[in-house]
Write a protein that holds these residues in place. Sequence first.
Motif, PDB file in Angstrom:
ATOM      1  N   HIS A 205     -34.906   4.676  -1.075  1.00  0.00           N
ATOM      2  CA  HIS A 205     -34.252   5.964  -1.331  1.00  0.00           C
ATOM      3  C   HIS A 205     -34.461   6.941  -0.165  1.00  0.00           C
ATOM      4  CE1 HIS A 205     -33.856   4.452  -5.424  1.00  0.00           C
ATOM      5  NE2 HIS A 205     -35.156   4.207  -5.412  1.00  0.00           N
ATOM      6  N   ARG A 206     -34.176   6.452   1.043  1.00  0.00           N
ATOM      7  CA  ARG A 206     -34.389   7.286   2.222  1.00  0.00           C
ATOM      8  C   ARG A 206     -33.495   6.825   3.371  1.00  0.00           C
ATOM      9  NH1 ARG A 206     -40.421   4.964   4.064  1.00  0.00           N
ATOM     10  NH2 ARG A 206     -39.690   2.869   4.625  1.00  0.00           N
ATOM     11  N   ILE A 207     -33.432   7.682   4.389  1.00  0.00           N
ATOM     12  CA  ILE A 207     -32.811   7.346   5.661  1.00  0.00           C
ATOM     13  C   ILE A 207     -33.912   7.218   6.696  1.00  0.00           C
ATOM     14  CG2 ILE A 207     -31.203   8.094   7.452  1.00  0.00           C
ATOM     15  CD1 ILE A 207     -29.863   7.464   4.769  1.00  0.00           C
ATOM     16  N   TYR A 216     -39.230   2.866  15.805  1.00  0.00           N
ATOM     17  CA  TYR A 216     -39.169   3.871  14.750  1.00  0.00           C
ATOM     18  C   TYR A 216     -39.250   5.279  15.334  1.00  0.00           C
ATOM     19  CZ  TYR A 216     -40.778   6.738  10.817  1.00  0.00           C
ATOM     20  OH  TYR A 216     -40.923   7.724   9.877  1.00  0.00           O
ATOM     21  N   LEU A 217     -38.374   6.184  14.843  1.00  0.00           N
ATOM     22  CA  LEU A 217     -38.365   7.575  15.271  1.00  0.00           C
ATOM     23  C   LEU A 217     -38.653   8.553  14.145  1.00  0.00           C
ATOM     24  CD1 LEU A 217     -35.236   7.579  17.628  1.00  0.00           C
ATOM     25  CD2 LEU A 217     -37.644   7.610  18.309  1.00  0.00           C
ATOM     26  N   GLY A 218     -38.154   8.280  12.934  1.00  0.00           N
ATOM     27  CA  GLY A 218     -38.366   9.237  11.854  1.00  0.00           C
ATOM     28  C   GLY A 218     -37.669   8.808  10.578  1.00  0.00           C
ATOM     29  N   LYS A 219     -37.795   9.656   9.548  1.00  0.00           N
ATOM     30  CA  LYS A 219     -37.223   9.348   8.247  1.00  0.00           C
ATOM     31  C   LYS A 219     -37.079  10.629   7.450  1.00  0.00           C
ATOM     32  CE  LYS A 219     -41.757   8.600   6.146  1.00  0.00           C
ATOM     33  NZ  LYS A 219     -42.696   7.630   5.559  1.00  0.00           N
ATOM     34  N   TRP A 220     -36.284  10.573   6.379  1.00  0.00           N
ATOM     35  CA  TRP A 220     -36.280  11.627   5.369  1.00  0.00           C
ATOM     36  C   TRP A 220     -35.763  11.067   4.063  1.00  0.00           C
ATOM     37  CZ3 TRP A 220     -32.408  11.645   9.152  1.00  0.00           C
ATOM     38  CH2 TRP A 220     -31.078  11.666   8.711  1.00  0.00           C
ATOM     39  N   GLY A 221     -36.099  11.770   2.972  1.00  0.00           N
ATOM     40  CA  GLY A 221     -35.601  11.409   1.654  1.00  0.00           C
ATOM     41  C   GLY A 221     -36.666  10.818   0.750  1.00  0.00           C
ATOM     42  N   SER A 222     -36.388  10.910  -0.538  1.00  0.00           N
ATOM     43  CA  SER A 222     -37.203  10.299  -1.593  1.00  0.00           C
ATOM     44  C   SER A 222     -36.301  10.153  -2.812  1.00  0.00           C
ATOM     45  CB  SER A 222     -38.415  11.171  -1.926  1.00  0.00           C
ATOM     46  OG  SER A 222     -38.003  12.461  -2.365  1.00  0.00           O
ATOM     47  N   GLN A 223     -36.765   9.476  -3.829  1.00  0.00           N
ATOM     48  CA  GLN A 223     -35.924   9.257  -5.004  1.00  0.00           C
ATOM     49  C   GLN A 223     -35.793  10.524  -5.820  1.00  0.00           C
ATOM     50  OE1 GLN A 223     -37.102   6.018  -7.542  1.00  0.00           O
ATOM     51  NE2 GLN A 223     -35.247   6.119  -8.776  1.00  0.00           N
ATOM     52  N   GLY A 225     -32.633  13.658  -7.514  1.00  0.00           N
ATOM     53  CA  GLY A 225     -31.315  14.257  -7.464  1.00  0.00           C
ATOM     54  C   GLY A 225     -31.262  15.586  -6.767  1.00  0.00           C
ATOM     55  N   GLY A 226     -32.374  16.009  -6.168  1.00  0.00           N
ATOM     56  CA  GLY A 226     -32.400  17.278  -5.471  1.00  0.00           C
ATOM     57  C   GLY A 226     -31.787  17.197  -4.088  1.00  0.00           C
ATOM     58  N   ASP A 227     -31.694  18.343  -3.435  1.00  0.00           N
ATOM     59  CA  ASP A 227     -31.174  18.386  -2.078  1.00  0.00           C
ATOM     60  C   ASP A 227     -32.071  17.564  -1.158  1.00  0.00           C
ATOM     61  OD1 ASP A 227     -29.322  20.107  -3.116  1.00  0.00           O
ATOM     62  OD2 ASP A 227     -30.145  21.919  -2.175  1.00  0.00           O
ATOM     63  N   GLY A 228     -31.474  16.660  -0.413  1.00  0.00           N
ATOM     64  CA  GLY A 228     -32.242  15.819   0.496  1.00  0.00           C
ATOM     65  C   GLY A 228     -32.908  14.639  -0.162  1.00  0.00           C
ATOM     66  N   GLN A 229     -32.746  14.483  -1.470  1.00  0.00           N
ATOM     67  CA  GLN A 229     -33.222  13.292  -2.165  1.00  0.00           C
ATOM     68  C   GLN A 229     -32.045  12.356  -2.408  1.00  0.00           C
ATOM     69  OE1 GLN A 229     -35.118  15.214  -5.652  1.00  0.00           O
ATOM     70  NE2 GLN A 229     -37.070  14.497  -4.820  1.00  0.00           N
ATOM     71  N   PHE A 230     -32.356  11.092  -2.689  1.00  0.00           N
ATOM     72  CA  PHE A 230     -31.313  10.087  -2.881  1.00  0.00           C
ATOM     73  C   PHE A 230     -31.624   9.219  -4.089  1.00  0.00           C
ATOM     74  CE2 PHE A 230     -31.792  10.682   1.778  1.00  0.00           C
ATOM     75  CZ  PHE A 230     -30.552  11.212   2.066  1.00  0.00           C
ATOM     76  N   TYR A 231     -30.567   8.672  -4.636  1.00  0.00           N
ATOM     77  CA  TYR A 231     -30.695   7.616  -5.632  1.00  0.00           C
ATOM     78  C   TYR A 231     -29.877   6.438  -5.111  1.00  0.00           C
ATOM     79  CZ  TYR A 231     -31.270   5.617 -10.354  1.00  0.00           C
ATOM     80  OH  TYR A 231     -31.602   4.813 -11.433  1.00  0.00           O
ATOM     81  N   CYS A 232     -30.530   5.631  -4.294  1.00  0.00           N
ATOM     82  CA  CYS A 232     -29.915   4.468  -3.656  1.00  0.00           C
ATOM     83  C   CYS A 232     -28.822   4.880  -2.660  1.00  0.00           C
ATOM     84  CB  CYS A 232     -29.361   3.500  -4.683  1.00  0.00           C
ATOM     85  SG  CYS A 232     -30.609   2.792  -5.778  1.00  0.00           S
ATOM     86  N   PRO A 233     -29.196   5.429  -1.509  1.00  0.00           N
ATOM     87  CA  PRO A 233     -28.191   5.737  -0.480  1.00  0.00           C
ATOM     88  C   PRO A 233     -27.531   4.455   0.002  1.00  0.00           C
ATOM     89  CG  PRO A 233     -30.401   5.852   0.446  1.00  0.00           C
ATOM     90  CD  PRO A 233     -30.574   5.673  -1.037  1.00  0.00           C
ATOM     91  N   ARG A 234     -26.213   4.419   0.000  1.00  0.00           N
ATOM     92  CA  ARG A 234     -25.505   3.167   0.236  1.00  0.00           C
ATOM     93  C   ARG A 234     -24.878   3.079   1.629  1.00  0.00           C
ATOM     94  NH1 ARG A 234     -23.548  -0.996  -3.169  1.00  0.00           N
ATOM     95  NH2 ARG A 234     -22.840  -2.625  -1.741  1.00  0.00           N
ATOM     96  N   SER A 235     -24.380   4.195   2.152  1.00  0.00           N
ATOM     97  CA  SER A 235     -23.682   4.157   3.431  1.00  0.00           C
ATOM     98  C   SER A 235     -23.989   5.411   4.230  1.00  0.00           C
ATOM     99  CB  SER A 235     -22.174   4.021   3.197  1.00  0.00           C
ATOM    100  OG  SER A 235     -21.475   3.865   4.402  1.00  0.00           O
TER     101      SER A 235
END
Length: 324
Positions: A205-207, A216-223, A225-235
Amino acid sequence: MKNHYIAMSAALLFASASSAFGVYSYAGQWGQEGAGNGQFQQPAALAVADNGNVYVADAGNFRVQYFNPVGRYRGQWEVTEPGDGYPPGGIDVAPSGSYCRGAVYTTESVGDRVAYFTPIGRYKGGWGSSGTGNGEFDHTEGVEVAFNYVYVADSNNHRIQYFTPTGDYVGQWGTNGSGNGQLLFPTDVAAGPDRRVYVTDYSNHRIQYFTPTGSYLGKWGSQGGGDGQFYCPRSVAVDYRGRVFVADFLNHRVQYFTSTGSFLGKWGSYGTGDGEFDKPCGIDVNADRRVYVADTWNDRIQYFDDEPVSVSPSSLGKIKAIYK
């Protein structure tokens, strides 16, 4: 002079911020369930060519269809080597000035292969087989052509592999896990103008983002529904300004960010109306900043245009946070 310089900097900040991000609004759509020209059966991915044509991996119909920028049908072809009979999982179009000269690349998610075609669908070649070795795949998903490499999301092997345009193995990165640089069922790859490579780390649940060769350079996101969170980012897609757009699959929306993950905005919710989504799987951006989304379970393509935001004193804090 110092105060004058600060005032000038603030004015430039406002100007660059208003042109750098805007509010996206529904602009149009095409498609419905079916097997006819311009109809779809769960379109899995899409890609925009340099000439504006939109190529769609029409997975349930085992084909690629392509359209002009507002959805007028232009043509189609079977997506695999003749006789294979596998549906496409991902799609990308090589830049017109690259070695590949506008070739259309697709992945066969079941067949564990990559195939490539001319812009009107003549089969040129392919590579890959099932396995865990170099150049082998277990459920290929997204594909990206950049820096004269072809990047492939080798989903069930929890890695990204990259190749020459004709399929010679070059390298890979990623192992099964949740640490920095590890992946859990990656589903897409996109390259930015700053030579960063972004990966949708689907089940984490991240980019994550990397150098072109996988450092590796970096990342963001967690599971969530808030801003910047994801529920299975697909594309994922990146525009020419470096903004990163994510099809947030099970949140039925699109979110977009700066190149390092600062939240800029979002749109969409579950439904069948204009600007609503049902499990969007694909996303891309054209040179005019138009965002196309494969609204997969609604069997259609929707597109959205941005409008510059007017900057007010109340927005200064947000702009500073984004551009600090």
